[in-house]
Scaffold this active site. Structure first.
Site, mmCIF file in Angstrom:
data_model
loop_
_atom_site.group_PDB
_atom_site.id
_atom_site.type_symbol
_atom_site.label_atom_id
_atom_site.label_comp_id
_atom_site.label_asym_id
_atom_site.label_seq_id
_atom_site.Cartn_x
_atom_site.Cartn_y
_atom_site.Cartn_z
ATOM 1 N N CYS A 1 -13.348 55.747 55.517
ATOM 2 C CA CYS A 1 -12.514 55.808 54.320
ATOM 3 C C CYS A 1 -13.417 56.014 53.112
ATOM 4 C CB CYS A 1 -11.727 54.506 54.167
ATOM 5 S SG CYS A 1 -10.914 54.382 52.578
ATOM 6 N N CYS B 1 -12.877 49.785 47.101
ATOM 7 C CA CYS B 1 -11.583 49.118 47.194
ATOM 8 C C CYS B 1 -11.735 47.709 47.775
ATOM 9 C CB CYS B 1 -10.684 49.989 48.076
ATOM 10 S SG CYS B 1 -9.248 49.165 48.728
ATOM 11 N N GLU C 1 14.650 29.018 54.052
ATOM 12 C CA GLU C 1 13.802 29.948 53.296
ATOM 13 C C GLU C 1 14.112 29.783 51.817
ATOM 14 O OE1 GLU C 1 11.490 32.637 53.554
ATOM 15 O OE2 GLU C 1 11.960 32.892 51.424
ATOM 16 N N CYS D 1 -1.060 32.328 58.790
ATOM 17 C CA CYS D 1 -1.905 33.451 58.366
ATOM 18 C C CYS D 1 -3.207 32.940 57.773
ATOM 19 C CB CYS D 1 -1.151 34.343 57.377
ATOM 20 S SG CYS D 1 -0.437 33.441 56.011
HETATM 21 N N1 SAH Z 1 8.947 33.919 59.267
HETATM 22 C C1 SAH Z 1 9.174 35.045 58.418
HETATM 23 C C2 SAH Z 1 8.584 34.877 57.024
HETATM 24 C C3 SAH Z 1 7.176 34.355 56.944
HETATM 25 S S1 SAH Z 1 6.398 34.496 55.371
HETATM 26 C C4 SAH Z 1 8.679 36.304 59.074
HETATM 27 O O1 SAH Z 1 7.937 36.277 60.058
HETATM 28 O O2 SAH Z 1 9.069 37.384 58.629
HETATM 29 C C5 SAH Z 1 6.661 32.940 54.645
HETATM 30 C C6 SAH Z 1 8.022 32.772 54.023
HETATM 31 O O3 SAH Z 1 8.077 31.454 53.475
HETATM 32 C C7 SAH Z 1 8.340 33.732 52.903
HETATM 33 O O4 SAH Z 1 9.556 34.363 53.162
HETATM 34 C C8 SAH Z 1 8.443 32.828 51.660
HETATM 35 O O5 SAH Z 1 9.410 33.274 50.730
HETATM 36 C C9 SAH Z 1 8.839 31.501 52.271
HETATM 37 N N2 SAH Z 1 8.501 30.294 51.519
HETATM 38 C C10 SAH Z 1 7.422 30.090 50.734
HETATM 39 N N3 SAH Z 1 7.411 28.822 50.277
HETATM 40 C C11 SAH Z 1 8.490 28.201 50.791
HETATM 41 C C12 SAH Z 1 9.011 26.867 50.704
HETATM 42 N N4 SAH Z 1 8.394 25.932 49.994
HETATM 43 N N5 SAH Z 1 10.133 26.579 51.389
HETATM 44 C C13 SAH Z 1 10.765 27.526 52.140
HETATM 45 N N6 SAH Z 1 10.320 28.804 52.250
HETATM 46 C C14 SAH Z 1 9.196 29.142 51.593
#
Ligand code: SAH
Length: 454
Positions: A74, A80, A336, A411
């Site tokens: 790249c 970057c 969520e 993550c």
């Molecule tokens: N499990 C889903 C999303 C994971 S990302 C997937 O695999 O697609 C983490 C998610 O947690 C995000 O959607 C974010 O908006 C949510 N989030 C962040 N802080 C939070 C909280 N305190 N309570 C509930 N949800 C939360």
């Protein structure tokens, strides 16, 4: 001897940091961090910054290259801040990532190394992402810059392609850059708070081919939006919508809370684990679709559902993980914090004919307390928090709810390790952890862990 700024030293790289920088030690035992180096490199390094016990340097020249090296593919790799591993083989990168998880989980989590399985790799090394957010600005001559931030900075690197993004994103980037130039519109300037366009944000349903283009604007919209929409429509037959996201705040947060649909619809569909998912601009959706399926299948295997269970999916986004398991449990409850994501999750249950799911918008901890008061007892809990991991209060609440199994999708290996230790102190023992490489080229690595009540 202390290191001095601008001093040139010879250094052998012996390990990597979690962020993907190589590390070597001087004879005096001072650790020197060198980006874009590889274990085994013998380098001539220029010292850029010194601290008491460590220093930062950059490669002046490679005296003997590591056997892991390859040519970066790249042209923006040196500038970057996105990828950190385009100069080493994918085999070497996989080993580093597996080791990153092992280091965190054994050192912080106190868990035996044998519990960490081999990292599952991504089939695609390039062009695996389905989402991009490009900052927009100008250079000193007023020329439009659209691309990425340089490493640890807000300086925009103008680029016309990214090896992690689908080819189709190039078309959107070029149309946007030309439109801004021709219509003479000033992008947003972080320093002054003036100018309109802040970011170009693109989402792509890899399986469906559906595309959504979103402009994040400091104001109500862009001048001559119709012209922009027309150009996008003509160039992109699968364009489903153009959305204007309003963000007038002086903030680093990219997206504002309000959207206006300038063309088509304000969402796309994609498919994951045989289900269809509606995804809105503010909703989270895994950026590497193919590897997300592998991750979700591992989570499903760990959940070991028989059809009788109450399943919690905390931090559920658009409901993807829970819905991919809903047919194997009695009841699914998803939680969520983002309202649009919960609306998507409800719709996703409906379009997939899943009628045993309940989705609640709220903070995971407050909602867990509410569910506890309702006397709802989960048999299996899946959590998938952002990088900062779980709040201690939420861990305590989950433990009080007494599920048989907890599946933790993470993550960030460091916060995962911290949280697994807290669970272990409360009788939830980690059985197995599988690292999954969702983000080749970058320093990030996903993991999924299974805990059982003992
Ligand atoms: N499990 C889903 C999303 C994971 S990302 C997937 O695999 O697609 C983490 C998610 O947690 C995000 O959607 C974010 O908006 C949510 N989030 C962040 N802080 C939070 C909280 N305190 N309570 C509930 N949800 C939360």
């Amino acid at each position: 001897m202390n290191l001095q700024k601008n001093q040139i030293i010879e250094l052998v790289i012996t390990s990597m940091t979690a962020e993907g920088s190589g590390v070597g030690k001087t004879d005096e035992g001072i650790a020197v961090f060198v980006p874009q180096s590889a274990v085994g490199d013998r380098l001539s390094v220029k010292i850029l910054k010194t601290k008491k016990t460590y220093a930062f340097g950059k490669i002046e020249s490679i005296i003997t290259p590591s056997k892991d090296r390859k040519n970066p593919d790249c042209p923006y790799f040196n500038k970057c801040g996105g990828c950190v591993y385009r100069h080493i083989t994918y085999d070497a990168e996989k080993k580093i990532k597996e080791q990153k998880v092992k280091d965190a989980v054994t050192r912080i989590g106190g868990i035996e190394e044998s519990k960490i399985k081999t990292l599952i790799s991504s089939d695609k090394f390039n062009r695996y992402r389905n989402k991009a957010q490009f900052p927009v600005g100008t250079d000193s001559d007023g020329k439009i810059m659209l691309g990425f931030y340089a490493f640890h900075s807000h300086r925009i690197i103008d680029c016309d392609d990214c090896m992690l993004q689908p080819e189709i994103f190039k078309t959107v980037m070029n149309i946007t850059r030309d439109f801004m130039t021709e219509t003479n519109q000033k992008p947003y300037d972080e320093a002054t708070g003036k100018g309109k366009l802040r970011h170009l944000y693109i989402r792509y349903g890899e399986k469906t081919g559906e595309l959504m283009v979103c402009y994040i604007v400091n104001g109500n919209g862009l001048k001559q939006e119709d012209l922009l929409v027309e150009r996008l429509k003509n160039a992109l037959p699968d364009l489903k919508g153009v959305v204007i996201n309003l963000n007038r705040e002086k903030t680093n947060v990219i997206l504002g809370s309000k959207n206006r649909v300038a063309f088509g619809q304000g969402f796309i569909y994609d498919e994951l684990c045989g289900l269809k998912f509606k995804i809105s601009p503010l909703s989270f959706y895994q950026v590497n679709r193919e590897t997300a399926e592998i991750l979700y299948n591992k989570a499903k295997e760990y959940a070991n559902l028989t059809g009788d269970e109450v399943l919690f999916d905390l931090y559920c986004g658009t409901g993807t993980i829970g819905l991919s398991m809903a047919k194997d449990c009695k009841q699914l409850i998803g939680v969520e914090i983002i309202a649009d994501a919960i609306e998507d999750a409800k719709e996703n249950a409906r379009i997939n004919n899943i009628d045993n799911a309940r989705f609640i918008c709220g903070n995971a901890f407050d909602t867990a307390i509410m569910l506890e008061k309702e006397n709802i007892k989960p048999d299996v809990v899946v959590v998938d928090p952002p990088r900062k991991g779980l709040e201690k209060d939420l861990i305590d609440t989950i433990v009080r709810m007494n599920p048989d199994r907890i599946v933790y999708v993470s993550c960030d290996p460091a916060t995962l390790a911290r949280d697994l230790k807290i669970f272990a102190e409360q009788k939830y023992e980690t059985q197995e952890i599988t690292p999954v490489d969702m983000f080749p080229g970058t320093s990030h690595v996903e993991s999924v862990a299974l805990m059982l009540r003992i």
